[in-house]
Design a protein around this motif. Structure first.
Motif, PDB file in Angstrom:
ATOM      1  N   LEU A  29     -23.105  18.943  50.908  1.00 27.54           N
ATOM      2  CA  LEU A  29     -22.646  20.298  51.198  1.00 27.54           C
ATOM      3  C   LEU A  29     -23.374  20.915  52.390  1.00 27.54           C
ATOM      4  O   LEU A  29     -22.785  21.697  53.146  1.00 27.54           O
ATOM      5  CB  LEU A  29     -22.814  21.192  49.967  1.00 27.54           C
ATOM      6  CG  LEU A  29     -21.911  20.859  48.783  1.00 27.54           C
ATOM      7  CD1 LEU A  29     -22.262  21.738  47.592  1.00 27.54           C
ATOM      8  CD2 LEU A  29     -20.460  21.001  49.144  1.00 27.54           C
ATOM      9  N   MET A  30     -24.649  20.567  52.583  1.00 29.66           N
ATOM     10  CA  MET A  30     -25.410  21.116  53.705  1.00 29.66           C
ATOM     11  C   MET A  30     -25.092  20.400  55.012  1.00 29.66           C
ATOM     12  O   MET A  30     -25.397  20.910  56.093  1.00 29.66           O
ATOM     13  CB  MET A  30     -26.909  21.025  53.432  1.00 29.66           C
ATOM     14  CG  MET A  30     -27.374  22.018  52.396  1.00 29.66           C
ATOM     15  SD  MET A  30     -29.113  21.904  51.988  1.00 29.66           S
ATOM     16  CE  MET A  30     -29.904  21.974  53.562  1.00 29.66           C
ATOM     17  N   MET A  31     -24.498  19.224  54.919  1.00 31.42           N
ATOM     18  CA  MET A  31     -24.144  18.428  56.100  1.00 31.42           C
ATOM     19  C   MET A  31     -25.372  18.199  56.989  1.00 31.42           C
ATOM     20  O   MET A  31     -25.280  18.227  58.212  1.00 31.42           O
ATOM     21  CB  MET A  31     -23.020  19.107  56.891  1.00 31.42           C
ATOM     22  CG  MET A  31     -21.729  19.244  56.136  1.00 31.42           C
ATOM     23  SD  MET A  31     -20.454  20.176  57.008  1.00 31.42           S
ATOM     24  CE  MET A  31     -20.232  19.224  58.477  1.00 31.42           C
ATOM     25  N   ASP A  32     -26.525  17.964  56.364  1.00 27.38           N
ATOM     26  CA  ASP A  32     -27.768  17.851  57.116  1.00 27.38           C
ATOM     27  C   ASP A  32     -28.014  16.469  57.710  1.00 27.38           C
ATOM     28  O   ASP A  32     -29.006  16.271  58.402  1.00 27.38           O
ATOM     29  CB  ASP A  32     -28.960  18.276  56.260  1.00 27.38           C
ATOM     30  CG  ASP A  32     -29.098  17.466  54.995  1.00 27.38           C
ATOM     31  OD1 ASP A  32     -28.244  16.605  54.740  1.00 27.38           O
ATOM     32  OD2 ASP A  32     -30.072  17.706  54.257  1.00 27.38           O
ATOM     33  N   SER A  33     -27.140  15.550  57.461  1.00 27.98           N
ATOM     34  CA  SER A  33     -27.329  14.211  58.033  1.00 27.98           C
ATOM     35  C   SER A  33     -26.224  13.855  59.040  1.00 27.98           C
ATOM     36  O   SER A  33     -25.999  12.694  59.329  1.00 27.98           O
ATOM     37  CB  SER A  33     -27.381  13.161  56.918  1.00 27.98           C
ATOM     38  OG  SER A  33     -26.199  13.181  56.175  1.00 27.98           O
ATOM     39  N   TRP A  48     -20.027  24.645  61.028  1.00 28.46           N
ATOM     40  CA  TRP A  48     -19.675  25.975  60.539  1.00 28.46           C
ATOM     41  C   TRP A  48     -19.253  25.934  59.070  1.00 28.46           C
ATOM     42  O   TRP A  48     -19.342  26.928  58.363  1.00 28.46           O
ATOM     43  CB  TRP A  48     -18.558  26.591  61.380  1.00 28.46           C
ATOM     44  CG  TRP A  48     -17.275  25.812  61.347  1.00 28.46           C
ATOM     45  CD1 TRP A  48     -16.906  24.835  62.203  1.00 28.46           C
ATOM     46  CD2 TRP A  48     -16.223  25.945  60.396  1.00 28.46           C
ATOM     47  NE1 TRP A  48     -15.670  24.332  61.856  1.00 28.46           N
ATOM     48  CE2 TRP A  48     -15.233  24.999  60.733  1.00 28.46           C
ATOM     49  CE3 TRP A  48     -16.010  26.746  59.294  1.00 28.46           C
ATOM     50  CZ2 TRP A  48     -14.065  24.847  59.994  1.00 28.46           C
ATOM     51  CZ3 TRP A  48     -14.844  26.595  58.568  1.00 28.46           C
ATOM     52  CH2 TRP A  48     -13.888  25.650  58.923  1.00 28.46           C
ATOM     53  N   ARG A  49     -18.806  24.774  58.606  1.00 35.57           N
ATOM     54  CA  ARG A  49     -18.332  24.689  57.224  1.00 35.57           C
ATOM     55  C   ARG A  49     -19.408  24.200  56.261  1.00 35.57           C
ATOM     56  O   ARG A  49     -19.129  23.994  55.079  1.00 35.57           O
ATOM     57  CB  ARG A  49     -17.096  23.811  57.144  1.00 35.57           C
ATOM     58  CG  ARG A  49     -17.306  22.405  57.584  1.00 35.57           C
ATOM     59  CD  ARG A  49     -16.019  21.607  57.521  1.00 35.57           C
ATOM     60  NE  ARG A  49     -16.288  20.263  57.949  1.00 35.57           N
ATOM     61  CZ  ARG A  49     -15.665  19.635  58.898  1.00 35.57           C
ATOM     62  NH1 ARG A  49     -14.675  20.221  59.528  1.00 35.57           N
ATOM     63  NH2 ARG A  49     -15.985  18.406  59.223  1.00 35.57           N
ATOM     64  N   ALA A  50     -20.626  24.011  56.737  1.00 37.29           N
ATOM     65  CA  ALA A  50     -21.730  23.599  55.863  1.00 37.29           C
ATOM     66  C   ALA A  50     -22.093  24.748  54.914  1.00 37.29           C
ATOM     67  O   ALA A  50     -22.064  25.918  55.291  1.00 37.29           O
ATOM     68  CB  ALA A  50     -22.939  23.207  56.694  1.00 37.29           C
ATOM     69  N   LEU A  51     -22.403  24.402  53.666  1.00 38.30           N
ATOM     70  CA  LEU A  51     -22.821  25.396  52.675  1.00 38.30           C
ATOM     71  C   LEU A  51     -24.327  25.264  52.481  1.00 38.30           C
ATOM     72  O   LEU A  51     -24.803  24.234  52.024  1.00 38.30           O
ATOM     73  CB  LEU A  51     -22.093  25.175  51.352  1.00 38.30           C
ATOM     74  CG  LEU A  51     -20.572  25.282  51.404  1.00 38.30           C
ATOM     75  CD1 LEU A  51     -19.969  24.926  50.062  1.00 38.30           C
ATOM     76  CD2 LEU A  51     -20.164  26.682  51.809  1.00 38.30           C
ATOM     77  N   ASN A  52     -25.079  26.315  52.789  1.00 41.80           N
ATOM     78  CA  ASN A  52     -26.534  26.259  52.726  1.00 41.80           C
ATOM     79  C   ASN A  52     -27.121  27.062  51.569  1.00 41.80           C
ATOM     80  O   ASN A  52     -28.326  27.169  51.451  1.00 41.80           O
ATOM     81  CB  ASN A  52     -27.132  26.750  54.049  1.00 41.80           C
ATOM     82  CG  ASN A  52     -26.786  25.808  55.183  1.00 41.80           C
ATOM     83  OD1 ASN A  52     -26.855  24.595  55.033  1.00 41.80           O
ATOM     84  ND2 ASN A  52     -26.376  26.365  56.307  1.00 41.80           N
TER      85      ASN A  52
END
Length: 84
Positions: free
Chosen positions: A40-44, A53-57
């Motif tokens: 969900l964070m798209m951290d990789s 912009w669509r990452a959920l932090n």
């Protein structure tokens, strides 16, 4: 009769599978939660990704999303286990 037994066996196998999935997600909560959190964070993703912009932090959203996954799996397990 063979087709009916095959259908019953398939439904039973799906119910057993989801039972194991729900058991795994509840007993090993943190490792599976961490996977969902990273997705969900798209951290990789690669640097300069224009889809960030669509990452959920939000940790709250991570928890809600993961609990909804477990709830969906539990509902699937119950529906499949109750079919005749």
């Amino acid at each position: 009769m063979t087709l009916r037994i095959a259908k019953i066996s398939l439904v039973f196998a799906v119910a057993i599978f989801y039972s194991f999935v729900v058991l795994n997600n509840t007993t090993d909560y943190d490792s599976n939660y961490q996977f969902v959190r990273h997705v969900l964070m798209m951290d990789s993703t690669f640097p300069g990704n224009h889809g960030m912009w669509r990452a959920l932090n939000s940790p709250l959203l991570h928890t809600v999303f993961y609990l909804s996954i477990i709830a969906w799996e539990s509902a699937t397990m119950m529906c499949r286990g109750g079919e005749r």
